[in-house]
Design a protein around this motif. Sequence first.
Motif, PDB file in Angstrom:
ATOM      1  N   UNK A   1     104.069  41.524  21.117  1.00  0.00           N
ATOM      2  CA  UNK A   1     102.732  41.561  20.540  1.00  0.00           C
ATOM      3  C   UNK A   1     101.862  40.566  21.295  1.00  0.00           C
ATOM      4  N   UNK A   2     100.598  40.888  21.416  1.00  0.00           N
ATOM      5  CA  UNK A   2      99.667  39.962  22.053  1.00  0.00           C
ATOM      6  C   UNK A   2      99.410  38.791  21.110  1.00  0.00           C
ATOM      7  N   UNK A   3      99.350  37.622  21.693  1.00  0.00           N
ATOM      8  CA  UNK A   3      99.076  36.426  20.897  1.00  0.00           C
ATOM      9  C   UNK A   3      97.585  36.335  20.622  1.00  0.00           C
ATOM     10  N   UNK A   4      97.185  35.505  19.681  1.00  0.00           N
ATOM     11  CA  UNK A   4      95.744  35.306  19.448  1.00  0.00           C
ATOM     12  C   UNK A   4      95.018  34.828  20.706  1.00  0.00           C
ATOM     13  N   UNK A   5      95.706  34.050  21.551  1.00  0.00           N
ATOM     14  CA  UNK A   5      95.086  33.588  22.798  1.00  0.00           C
ATOM     15  C   UNK A   5      94.795  34.761  23.728  1.00  0.00           C
ATOM     16  N   UNK A   6      95.747  35.697  23.828  1.00  0.00           N
ATOM     17  CA  UNK A   6      95.555  36.867  24.696  1.00  0.00           C
ATOM     18  C   UNK A   6      94.441  37.757  24.152  1.00  0.00           C
ATOM     19  N   UNK A   7      94.385  37.884  22.838  1.00  0.00           N
ATOM     20  CA  UNK A   7      93.324  38.691  22.216  1.00  0.00           C
ATOM     21  C   UNK A   7      91.962  38.056  22.484  1.00  0.00           C
ATOM     22  N   UNK A   8      91.883  36.746  22.363  1.00  0.00           N
ATOM     23  CA  UNK A   8      90.627  36.040  22.623  1.00  0.00           C
ATOM     24  C   UNK A   8      90.220  36.168  24.088  1.00  0.00           C
ATOM     25  N   UNK A   9      91.209  36.093  24.992  1.00  0.00           N
ATOM     26  CA  UNK A   9      90.917  36.225  26.417  1.00  0.00           C
ATOM     27  C   UNK A   9      90.409  37.636  26.730  1.00  0.00           C
ATOM     28  N   UNK A  10      91.010  38.648  26.116  1.00  0.00           N
ATOM     29  CA  UNK A  10      90.538  40.020  26.311  1.00  0.00           C
ATOM     30  C   UNK A  10      89.103  40.175  25.804  1.00  0.00           C
ATOM     31  N   UNK A  11      88.822  39.558  24.653  1.00  0.00           N
ATOM     32  CA  UNK A  11      87.458  39.615  24.106  1.00  0.00           C
ATOM     33  C   UNK A  11      86.479  38.924  25.056  1.00  0.00           C
ATOM     34  N   UNK A  12      86.902  37.808  25.656  1.00  0.00           N
ATOM     35  CA  UNK A  12      86.026  37.116  26.602  1.00  0.00           C
ATOM     36  C   UNK A  12      85.803  37.977  27.840  1.00  0.00           C
ATOM     37  N   UNK A  13      86.837  38.667  28.287  1.00  0.00           N
ATOM     38  CA  UNK A  13      86.682  39.562  29.442  1.00  0.00           C
ATOM     39  C   UNK A  13      85.673  40.662  29.120  1.00  0.00           C
ATOM     40  N   UNK A  14      85.735  41.200  27.912  1.00  0.00           N
ATOM     41  CA  UNK A  14      84.776  42.230  27.506  1.00  0.00           C
ATOM     42  C   UNK A  14      83.367  41.648  27.455  1.00  0.00           C
ATOM     43  N   UNK A  15      83.248  40.418  26.960  1.00  0.00           N
ATOM     44  CA  UNK A  15      81.935  39.746  26.912  1.00  0.00           C
ATOM     45  C   UNK A  15      81.386  39.581  28.331  1.00  0.00           C
ATOM     46  N   UNK A  16      82.236  39.146  29.252  1.00  0.00           N
ATOM     47  CA  UNK A  16      81.791  38.954  30.635  1.00  0.00           C
ATOM     48  C   UNK A  16      81.362  40.281  31.262  1.00  0.00           C
ATOM     49  N   UNK A  17      82.034  41.355  30.902  1.00  0.00           N
ATOM     50  CA  UNK A  17      81.692  42.655  31.472  1.00  0.00           C
ATOM     51  C   UNK A  17      80.405  43.221  30.857  1.00  0.00           C
ATOM     52  N   UNK A  18      80.328  43.233  29.530  1.00  0.00           N
ATOM     53  CA  UNK A  18      79.202  43.891  28.862  1.00  0.00           C
ATOM     54  C   UNK A  18      77.957  43.012  28.745  1.00  0.00           C
ATOM     55  N   UNK A  19      78.144  41.733  28.521  1.00  0.00           N
ATOM     56  CA  UNK A  19      76.994  40.861  28.288  1.00  0.00           C
ATOM     57  C   UNK A  19      76.533  40.132  29.547  1.00  0.00           C
ATOM     58  N   UNK A  20      77.468  39.532  30.272  1.00  0.00           N
ATOM     59  CA  UNK A  20      77.129  38.771  31.467  1.00  0.00           C
ATOM     60  C   UNK A  20      76.972  39.708  32.670  1.00  0.00           C
ATOM     61  N   UNK A  21      77.562  40.901  32.560  1.00  0.00           N
ATOM     62  CA  UNK A  21      77.450  41.948  33.578  1.00  0.00           C
ATOM     63  C   UNK A  21      78.235  41.628  34.850  1.00  0.00           C
ATOM     64  N   UNK A  22      79.379  40.937  34.686  1.00  0.00           N
ATOM     65  CA  UNK A  22      80.251  40.689  35.833  1.00  0.00           C
ATOM     66  C   UNK A  22      81.039  41.960  36.136  1.00  0.00           C
ATOM     67  N   UNK A  23      81.423  42.122  37.394  1.00  0.00           N
ATOM     68  CA  UNK A  23      82.262  43.257  37.767  1.00  0.00           C
ATOM     69  C   UNK A  23      83.706  42.946  37.353  1.00  0.00           C
TER      70      UNK A  23
END
Length: 184
Positions: free
Chosen positions: A18-40
């Motif tokens: 199972x993914x840990x809370x840290x991995x879930x948070x990191x995935x959420x940050x990756x989504x934030x960087x993609x959708x909000x910050x517009x990083x590739x």
Amino acid sequence: MADDTTTPIARDKMGRYHRTPEAIARDAEAAHLYFEVRLSYRQIAEHFGWKNHTSALQAVNRALRDVAEPTKELRDRRDCELQFLWDAAMDIYNQRHIVVSHGQVAKMNGEPIEDHSPKLQALEQMRKINAEWRKLHGSDAAVKADVTVHEVTQQDLELQEMIREAKAHTQAEEQQILDGGTDG
């Protein structure tokens, strides 16, 4: 072996990963960087020190799956991105492309030879964009059907035949009345 986006992982009592809370948070940050910050995806992978852009793509996809239903805002933004990509592919499709060989326009009978490869590539991209759009809007979702099975017996068939005969007889009588005659 787990990819570099799921380390840290944990096992439950049944031995499943199972993914840990840290991995879930990191995935959420990756989504934030993609959708909000517009990083590739490549920039996100570099930010986290991952091996390649595929790891970033997987992290963003996991974050989207973590949300029960993507918010309307995210869906609308993705819809706009897909529309932009569609329009760009359509522009390429609608342009005239000619074959260039060794820096010279290739000609046949004095006319430039048309290159269909860019159009075919644009069509392939449009097919992929269409598939993404269908996924985004649930067009490919399974359709639930309510089906009732009715067994037809010999009596049912005989009844249907009697009804057909009665209708034909009634229609013949009505026609006879309309024709003005009665044979009785």
